[in-house]
Design an enzyme around this catalytic site. Structure first.
Site, PDB file in Angstrom:
ATOM      1  N   CYS A  95      -0.772 -59.560  19.634  1.00 45.02           N
ATOM      2  CA  CYS A  95       0.120 -59.038  20.676  1.00 45.02           C
ATOM      3  C   CYS A  95      -0.355 -57.626  21.013  1.00 45.02           C
ATOM      4  O   CYS A  95      -1.464 -57.499  21.517  1.00 45.02           O
ATOM      5  CB  CYS A  95       1.602 -59.122  20.290  1.00 45.02           C
ATOM      6  SG  CYS A  95       2.070 -58.575  18.650  1.00 45.02           S
ATOM      7  N   CYS A  97       0.682 -54.581  18.814  1.00 42.41           N
ATOM      8  CA  CYS A  97       1.304 -53.699  17.828  1.00 42.41           C
ATOM      9  C   CYS A  97       0.609 -52.341  17.827  1.00 42.41           C
ATOM     10  O   CYS A  97      -0.622 -52.265  17.890  1.00 42.41           O
ATOM     11  CB  CYS A  97       1.237 -54.323  16.447  1.00 42.41           C
ATOM     12  SG  CYS A  97       2.174 -55.863  16.351  1.00 42.41           S
TER      13      CYS A  97
END
Lengths: 187, 220
Positions: A95, A97
């Protein structure tokens, strides 16, 4: 998008779930108060204070808490030290992070498919795109943030900065150098 | 799930485009989407793993086409409907249903600074949760292909690495994302050599460190 987002916001405000003043405060916080200047202070402290650096590498949350820079998406901090022989690079392939309390919200390129896909398979190529050519004998360590650990790179202190104060040093610490796609700036 | 979000090692995504002096948000609606998401946090209607999985479930073509905050908004609307915060009819009309209950916001403006920045140390120590592996041990990332949420990237599956450090006890995303419990267990940085992951063309010096939970690993 503007109208669709406004409609959802009004609906949630009318139902009492969110306070628009809290939304304003959140936006203001991440636009003006939380950003890479926080991480830069941590790095500069580590450059001038050997015992702080030791604490930072040993237990990053505790050392960063001294500044009050823990918080959501930055509780489980780990600091990675760059040296003349080791270069660290941080990515989140799954994703996006990113350690919000010390670096703020991530730039678009960090969240983009080109960076996320290539950082793990071709880190040297990625670094070259950022203008950083690493010698063959430097070891590249890529950190894929797949869990709740959040990584901050401690860049090398630039040469010729012996006389600078901690505050002046912090000015040389760029966001990119704390992600690992660049070195710290020159004085 | 073997989705397009799991893109480590893929080719063909193009050059990295860096914007100089990039603003935190590129428009007001992006800022509002971010803030809405954060302001809903204290209601605990969903957890971080459920939230991540909701984005992964976007159709692959949409996932690649949409901007980051477009994905956040799609996720947000989907989650507030699924968790009963609002009904689809309310989303469509933009108005609360007649007679629907009114609640009081949980996140106040005064609380915002302390949720963004604080000194709260994380707690990852739990002696009752026994680590299955130790630092220095050779481990293999299991070859699993769950259809639900997982944080074991495809590029690591079946590969052998060495446990570099033990990060203590963490919530297991594969169960947490689906309301199946926290299943707390040890999570480690596992060091994989670039050659183990990508073959002999990779630099013999380089490596990738991946954070992996006990359930993702087996002895090698």
């Amino acid at each position: 998008m503007t109208l669709r987002v406004k409609a959802i916001e009004s609906l949630l405000v009318e139902k009492g779930y969110v306070d628009p003043a809290a939304l304003d405060a959140l936006v203001d916080t991440y636009e003006n108060k939380v950003g890479p200047r926080n991480g830069a202070q941590v790095v500069a402290r580590a450059w001038v204070d050997a015992s702080y650096k030791e604490r930072l590498l040993e237990n990053a949350p505790k050392a960063i808490a001294e500044f009050g820079y823990l918080g959501l998406q930055g509780e489980h901090m780990v600091v990675l030290e760059n040296t003349p022989k080791v270069h660290n690079l941080v990515v989140c392939t799954l994703c996006s992070c990113y350690p919000w309390p010390v670096l703020g919200l991530p730039p678009v390129w960090y969240k983009s498919s080109p960076y996320r896909s290539r950082a793990v398979i071709d880190p040297r190529g990625v670094l070259r795109e950022f203008g950083l050519e690493l010698p063959e004998d430097v070891e590249v360590r890529v950190w894929d943030s797949t869990a709740e650990l959040r990584y901050l790179v401690l860049p090398e202190r630039p040469a010729g900065t012996e006389g600078l104060s901690e505050k002046e040093l912090a000015e040389l610490v760029t966001r990119d150098s704390m992600i690992g796609v660049a070195k710290a700036g020159k004085p | 799930m073997n989705g397009v979000h799991d893109m480590g090692g893929m080719h063909g995504m193009g050059p990295i485009e860096v914007e100089q002096n990039e603003p935190v948000f590129h428009s007001r609606w992006e800022a509002r989407v971010y803030a809405l998401h954060r302001a809903m946090g204290p209601w605990r209607k969903w957890n971080i793993d459920t939230g991540r999985h909701e984005i992964e479930k976007l159709p692959p073509a949409d996932y690649l086409r949409m901007s980051y905050y477009e994905k956040w908004f799609a996720r947000f609307v989907s989650l507030i409907v699924k968790t009963g915060v609002v009904t689809q009819a309310e989303v469509d009309s933009g108005k609360p249903a007649e007679g629907s209950a009114k609640v009081t916001p949980l996140l106040t403006p005064e609380a915002v600074p302390s949720v963004a920045l604080n000194r709260n140390l994380p707690n990852t120590v739990d002696p009752s949760v026994v680590p299955q592996f130790e630092v220095g041990q050779r481990v293999r990332a299991r070859n699993i292909n769950p259809t639900g949420h997982t944080r074991l990237p495809r590029y690591a599956r079946g590969k052998v690495g060495v446990v570099d450090r033990d990060h203590g006890v963490h919530i297991f995303p594969d169960t947490s994302a689906h309301g199946l419990g926290e299943k707390r267990q040890h999570c480690y940085s596992v060091k994989f050599s670039a050659r183990e992951l990508w073959g002999d063309a990779a630099s013999p010096r380089d490596s990738v460190y991946i954070d992996l939970w006990d359930d993702y690993l087996e002895r090698a």
